[in-house]
Design an enzyme around this catalytic site. Structure first.
Site, PDB file in Angstrom:
ATOM      1  N   GLY A  54      12.223  -5.735   4.792  1.00 45.94           N
ATOM      2  CA  GLY A  54      13.634  -5.751   5.170  1.00 45.94           C
ATOM      3  C   GLY A  54      14.401  -6.667   4.212  1.00 45.94           C
ATOM      4  CB  SER A 121       9.651  -4.712   0.233  1.00 47.03           C
ATOM      5  OG  SER A 121      10.983  -4.574  -0.168  1.00 47.03           O
ATOM      6  CG  ASP A 273       9.251  -0.113  -6.145  1.00 47.81           C
ATOM      7  OD1 ASP A 273      10.434   0.057  -5.812  1.00 47.81           O
ATOM      8  OD2 ASP A 273       8.481  -0.883  -5.548  1.00 47.81           O
ATOM      9  CG  HIS A 301       9.911  -0.136  -2.434  1.00 52.70           C
ATOM     10  ND1 HIS A 301       9.537  -1.293  -3.084  1.00 52.70           N
ATOM     11  CD2 HIS A 301      10.404  -0.524  -1.225  1.00 52.70           C
ATOM     12  CE1 HIS A 301       9.808  -2.338  -2.324  1.00 52.70           C
ATOM     13  NE2 HIS A 301      10.324  -1.899  -1.186  1.00 52.70           N
TER      14      HIS A 301
END
Length: 331
Positions: A54, A121, A273, A301
């Protein structure tokens, strides 16, 4: 080769069967925040913490399936303000330092000496930040789609870099914003996502979410809908963190890499990505002797990218098979 990447299993990288949690709890971490925490797998197994992305993504049952439940004690949690943690979409007392403290609180609450960190991420960002703050509490890292929270990375995704490859989707992302404000898309969306009108927040949450999700998978179709509360929490939290440069000093995670230089790590990075391009993972891995960087072909990704998922399962099975407590044991 370090112990994290040795003896990789002969598996084809199939996801493990879904395993229901044996423990669910709500942890009061102060500041009005209550975190959802779950454990599944083997209560006596090797602890691994799943750090979701996130910011604002929340954990999901899919994330449990990268680990052999007979070997791993799998811990998942929803970070402040998202998923099943409460209050939803709250940015009060919600910074990287708070999240690091939350992870350490979970570790001590569960009486875990040290654990593997598994994150992609933003989850990779937070895993690195926690490991650098508490290196003695970490036994290794498995990272995906590395994001280091630097201004250049934010500029790539929100300042027109990725737009060169997806001009049509970028135009949709820009469309709700008046042209005079488009020089700063993070700031423009911030003013709307944090207006007093919750309905207005929701209207701008979806295009924010659509831009990222559309680029996350190599063959993903643009997202046209999402649960309103999920989109609002995701967009507000992500924008809050990005407006504050992830509450990190510029280049901090590279600067302080020496604190975890002794730890083994594996990085799985999609060759194509577009959210977190491979150059960042390459920078992090350079000079880190215990780090094994794996560039996965024909992949983007997302955690759900087939080759990314398969590689992560192979890695976690390899770590399992390299554990002296389980080596040679029938499975």
């Amino acid at each position: 080769m370090d112990r994290m990447s040795a003896q990789i299993s002969a598996t084809h990288g199939r996801l493990h069967p879904a395993d229901e949690p044996y423990d669910r709890r709500t942890l009061d971490v102060g500041d009005g925040h209550r975190l959802y925490v779950e454990q599944c797998g083997n209560p006596k197994g090797r602890p691994v913490l799943v750090v979701h992305g996130g910011p604002g993504g929340g954990c999901s049952p899919f994330m449990r399936r990268f680990f052999d439940p007979r070997h791993y004690r799998i811990v998942l949690f929803d970070q402040r303000g998202c998923g099943r943690s409460r209050p939803t979409a709250s940015v009060e007392a919600n910074t990287t330092a708070h999240l690091i403290a939350d992870i350490e609180r979970i570790r001590t609450d569960l009486d875990i000496r040290d654990w593997l960190l598994f994150g992609g991420s933003w989850g990779a960002t937070l895993a690195l930040a926690y490991a650098q703050a508490y290196p003695a509490c970490v036994s290794g890292l498995v990272l995906r789609g590395v994001f280091l929270g630097r201004q250049a990375e934010l500029d790539w995704f929100y300042g027109g870099g990725a737009a060169r490859f997806f001009p049509d989707l970028w135009a949709q992302f820009q469309d709700p914003i008046p042209e005079p404000e488009r020089h700063d898309m993070i700031g423009a969306y911030h003013r709307r996502l944090f207006s007093e009108d919750i309905g207005r927040q929701g209207r701008y949450a979806l295009p924010w979410l659509m831009w990222e999700n559309a680029l996350a998978g190599l063959q993903s179709a643009p997202v046209s809908h999402a649960p309103a509360e999920y989109a609002r929490a995701f967009a507000r939290l992500e924008n809050h963190y990005f407006s504050n440069r992830c509450f990190l000093e510029e280049g901090q995670l590279l600067r302080d890499r020496h604190r975890i230089q002794h730890l083994p790590a594996v990085i799985v990075q999609g060759r194509y990505d577009m959210v977190c391009p491979p150059g960042t993972a390459h920078q992090l891995a350079q000079g880190w002797d215990g780090c094994d960087l794996r560039i996965v072909p024909a992949s983007g990704h997302a955690l759900s990218e087939p080759r990314i998922s398969a590689e992560l399962v192979r890695i976690m099975d390899g770590i399992r098979d390299d554990d002296p407590q389980t080596a040679g044991r029938d499975r």
